[in-house]
Write a protein that holds these residues in place. Structure first.
Motif, short mmCIF file in Angstrom:
data_model
loop_
_atom_site.label_atom_id
_atom_site.label_comp_id
_atom_site.label_asym_id
_atom_site.label_seq_id
_atom_site.Cartn_x
_atom_site.Cartn_y
_atom_site.Cartn_z
N ASP A 1 26.75 32.80 43.06
CA ASP A 1 26.67 32.81 41.63
C ASP A 1 27.06 33.82 41.16
OD1 ASP A 1 25.50 30.20 42.25
OD2 ASP A 1 23.28 30.92 42.02
N ILE A 2 27.99 33.78 39.96
CA ILE A 2 28.53 34.79 39.32
C ILE A 2 28.01 34.53 37.47
CG2 ILE A 2 30.25 35.23 40.90
CD1 ILE A 2 32.09 33.79 38.69
N THR A 3 28.59 35.55 37.03
CA THR A 3 28.56 35.43 35.17
C THR A 3 29.95 35.41 35.04
OG1 THR A 3 26.22 36.56 35.31
CG2 THR A 3 27.49 36.39 33.35
N GLY A 4 30.16 34.43 33.98
CA GLY A 4 31.40 34.46 33.57
C GLY A 4 32.25 33.40 34.22
N VAL A 5 33.69 34.11 34.22
CA VAL A 5 34.92 33.27 34.85
C VAL A 5 35.53 34.36 35.93
CG1 VAL A 5 36.84 32.13 34.72
CG2 VAL A 5 35.12 31.47 33.30
N ARG A 6 35.81 34.01 36.96
CA ARG A 6 36.52 34.62 38.03
C ARG A 6 37.65 34.14 38.49
NH1 ARG A 6 32.93 37.35 42.34
NH2 ARG A 6 31.99 38.33 40.54
N VAL A 7 38.90 34.50 38.51
CA VAL A 7 40.17 34.08 39.10
C VAL A 7 40.56 34.78 40.24
CG1 VAL A 7 42.48 33.43 38.57
CG2 VAL A 7 40.85 33.44 36.72
N LEU A 8 40.51 33.90 41.54
CA LEU A 8 40.75 34.79 42.66
C LEU A 8 42.12 34.41 42.91
CD1 LEU A 8 37.70 33.58 44.93
CD2 LEU A 8 37.87 35.39 43.48
N VAL A 9 43.22 35.47 43.28
CA VAL A 9 44.36 35.40 43.28
C VAL A 9 45.10 35.67 44.95
CG1 VAL A 9 46.72 36.18 42.30
CG2 VAL A 9 44.71 36.25 40.86
N PRO A 10 45.76 34.65 45.52
CA PRO A 10 46.17 34.84 46.80
C PRO A 10 47.66 35.84 46.31
CG PRO A 10 46.80 32.74 46.01
CD PRO A 10 45.89 33.55 45.05
N ALA A 11 48.04 36.21 47.65
CA ALA A 11 49.07 37.31 47.70
C ALA A 11 50.53 36.36 47.06
CB ALA A 11 49.54 37.66 48.85
N GLY A 12 51.24 37.13 46.09
CA GLY A 12 52.41 36.28 45.63
C GLY A 12 52.26 35.50 44.32
N GLN A 13 51.11 35.34 44.06
CA GLN A 13 50.60 34.59 42.69
C GLN A 13 50.31 35.13 41.37
OE1 GLN A 13 49.19 30.52 43.47
NE2 GLN A 13 49.44 30.75 45.69
N ASP A 14 50.34 36.28 41.37
CA ASP A 14 50.11 37.39 40.23
C ASP A 14 50.68 36.86 39.02
OD1 ASP A 14 49.02 38.88 42.04
OD2 ASP A 14 50.49 40.54 42.07
N GLU A 15 51.77 36.27 39.00
CA GLU A 15 52.28 35.61 37.50
C GLU A 15 51.72 34.38 37.35
OE1 GLU A 15 54.61 37.25 35.57
OE2 GLU A 15 54.23 39.10 36.50
N ALA A 16 51.44 33.55 38.28
CA ALA A 16 50.60 32.24 37.82
C ALA A 16 49.24 32.25 37.70
CB ALA A 16 50.85 31.52 39.40
N ALA A 17 48.70 33.52 38.22
CA ALA A 17 47.37 33.86 37.83
C ALA A 17 47.25 34.24 36.45
CB ALA A 17 46.79 35.07 38.58
N LEU A 18 48.50 34.80 35.83
CA LEU A 18 48.43 35.05 34.16
C LEU A 18 48.07 33.80 33.46
CD1 LEU A 18 50.97 38.04 34.05
CD2 LEU A 18 48.04 38.28 33.91
N THR A 19 48.88 32.92 33.96
CA THR A 19 48.97 31.45 33.26
C THR A 19 47.37 30.93 33.22
OG1 THR A 19 51.10 31.15 33.52
CG2 THR A 19 49.88 29.27 33.00
N VAL A 20 46.76 31.09 34.33
CA VAL A 20 45.48 30.40 34.77
C VAL A 20 44.41 31.20 34.00
CG1 VAL A 20 43.48 29.97 36.33
CG2 VAL A 20 45.99 29.42 36.81
N ALA A 21 44.32 32.42 33.84
CA ALA A 21 43.59 33.41 33.12
C ALA A 21 43.53 33.20 31.68
CB ALA A 21 43.69 34.84 33.56
N ALA A 22 44.64 32.77 30.99
CA ALA A 22 45.03 32.56 29.77
C ALA A 22 43.95 31.30 29.16
CB ALA A 22 46.27 32.53 29.39
N ALA A 23 43.69 30.58 30.03
CA ALA A 23 42.99 29.36 29.86
C ALA A 23 41.55 29.76 29.76
CB ALA A 23 43.12 28.40 30.83
N PHE A 24 40.94 30.60 30.08
CA PHE A 24 39.71 31.31 30.24
C PHE A 24 39.41 32.72 29.57
CE2 PHE A 24 40.41 28.37 33.75
CZ PHE A 24 39.22 27.40 33.54
#
Length: 488
Positions: free
Chosen positions: A404-427
């Protein structure tokens, strides 16, 4: 007549002049708190003798709840009224003269630690609550039970009311204060009357209240009838509490007006009437103590003085009685933690996309993301997944997380830093964390997680649905600010 530990004469709390408390009992205290700081030293000494002191500390027991650390510097005053009606004019206010002395009104007045909020919370007299065992003046114990709230006063006076408050809400009052009928009338008269507003004309033969539709200035018995009468409106105690809160709002506006402060004759009259009508614990039994509180709230805007009635619904066993709703717990939690009441602050605005520090380089249709509920309300993961798909994201697994956490957390595997930015922009406000243990970008939705918003490079034109606030969000509860128009 008896004496306290200092040898000072005190009135027995069961004496009619102490127990006959009016519906608008908070009025005197509000008046004294607001204008008491302006009284001169000589006048303050003269007024000290007006206040009656009754120590109930020995009757509060050893099983009292602990105060929350956040509320150490706050101040909570319990205001109690009685519906005993053995005054000569009892019949004018709907009484039959036979009441054993039930608490007609109970208001919890809470001043925040920073003295930037004043909250007056009314408890309906017809509430069904668990009244605890109460210690009586002679040391005997009256058994408790699931009873009407106002029976506590009849059982054990102010001490039993305070024990009931403490045991049912966890709120520990610092002081208590009561006001009598004559004091109420004298205060209103000293103010020159208080303006009220009615939607329809009132001609109530029981209380003698006669008012035209619209605004009127009431004083004396008419003011008392306005806040006490039950045979007008829908006849409910909740309706009467609403009139009382509107009356006190109008009174606060009158007390804080420059006209009163510029009129020493009226000011002294208010102070004299207010102190004569007060019965308090020894810690609040001097104008010096009251003036100290007054100084601490000096300059508090009227919009930050609010009134609230504890939320209720009809009791299933008797529609003429009420029980508190779950929202009542949120109110008492706010008082315990010295926080704003639910509804006292405007709800947060709908989240909007946060500007990305760099242009998003990965299109949503090139991103596969798993979504997991990690402490959020039921269904939140499915709703978020649908909103991501609407924008072109490829959604993989939709599951319940293991933490259980508070807010939103995006877990990013290796090599997907740029894709993670697109996901994080939605939250908005999402925490982005590198995690080599996951094979797919994963969104964890915890308590208070924001709804999905549109990303700048979204695909498709279908709008995102209007989602209701998360179930875990604090609901808004109606409060009335003291600066509201009296006709509102």
């Amino acid at each position: 007549m008896s004496t306290d530990a200092r040898g000072r004469h005190v009135r027995d709390p069961r004496h009619p002049l102490v127990s006959l408390l009016l519906r608008g009992l908070a009025t005197a205290l509000v008046a004294v708190l607001v204008v008491g700081v302006t009284a001169g030293a000589v006048l303050m000494r003269q007024l000290d003798g007006n206040i009656t002191s009754v120590d109930i500390s020995d009757q509060l027991g050893d099983d009292r709840p602990e105060e929350a650390e956040e509320s150490v510097d706050s101040l909570t005053i319990l205001l109690i009224g009685s519906d005993t009606r053995d005054l000569a004019d009892a019949e004018e206010f709907g009484g039959n003269g036979a009441s054993p002395g039930l608490s007609d009104t109970t208001i919890v007045l809470h001043l925040s630690a920073e003295r930037d909020r004043a909250q007056l919370i009314s408890i309906p007299r017809d509430s069904m609550v668990q009244v605890p065992d109460c210690i009586l003046e002679d040391g005997s114990v009256a058994p408790g039970g699931f009873k009407q709230f106002n029976s506590a006063f009849a059982t054990g006076g102010a001490a039993c009311v305070q024990r009931t408050i403490e045991q049912t809400t966890g709120v520990v009052p610092d002081h208590y204060a009561v006001v009598n009928f004559d004091g109420f009338r004298a205060i209103v008269d000293a103010l020159g009357g208080v303006e009220v507003c009615t939607v329809e004309p009132i001609d109530d033969p029981v209380s003698g209240l006669v008012l035209p539709a619209g605004t009127s200035t009431v004083a004396g018995d008419q003011a008392l009838a306005y806040v006490r009468a039950r045979k007008i409106g829908n006849g409910s105690d909740i309706d009467r509490i609403g009139r009382q809160q509107a009356f006190l709002s109008s009174m606060v506006q009158e007390v804080t007006s420059t006209g009163l402060l510029a009129r020493p004759d009226r000011l002294i009259g208010v102070l004299d009437a207010g102190t004569k009508s007060l019965t308090t614990d020894p810690g609040l039994d001097s104008v010096t103590a009251l003036a100290g509180i007054a100084r601490s709230v000096q300059g508090l805007p009227t919009e930050d003085i609010v009134f609230l009635t504890i939320p209720t619904v009809p009791w299933s066993e008797n529609e003429n009685r009420v029980v508190w709703t779950p929202e009542a717990d949120l109110v008492w939690e706010a008082v315990r933690n010295d926080a704003p009441l639910p509804g006292q602050e405007p709800p947060p605005a709908e989240p909007s996309p946060a500007p990305s520090p760099d242009p998003l380089t990965v299109s949503p249709d090139a991103v596969t993301v798993d979504v997991a509920n990690a402490g959020g309300p039921g269904g939140v993961a499915g709703e978020a997944a649908a909103d991501l798909r609407t924008q072109g994201f490829v959604v993989g697994a939709v599951t319940n997380g293991t933490e259980d956490i508070t807010g939103v957390r995006v877990l990013v595997p290796a090599g997907q830093d740029e894709a993670a930015l697109t996901v994080a922009a939605a939250f908005p406000g999402a925490e982005v964390v590198r995690d080599d243990t996951v094979a797919t970008l994963t969104v964890l939705l915890g308590a208070d997680a924001p709804r999905v918003v549109e990303v700048p490079n979204r695909l498709g034109t279908e709008p995102l649905p209007q989602r209701a606030a998360p179930q875990g969000a604090t609901p808004s509860i109606d409060v009335r600010a003291a600066d509201e128009d009296i006709c509102a």
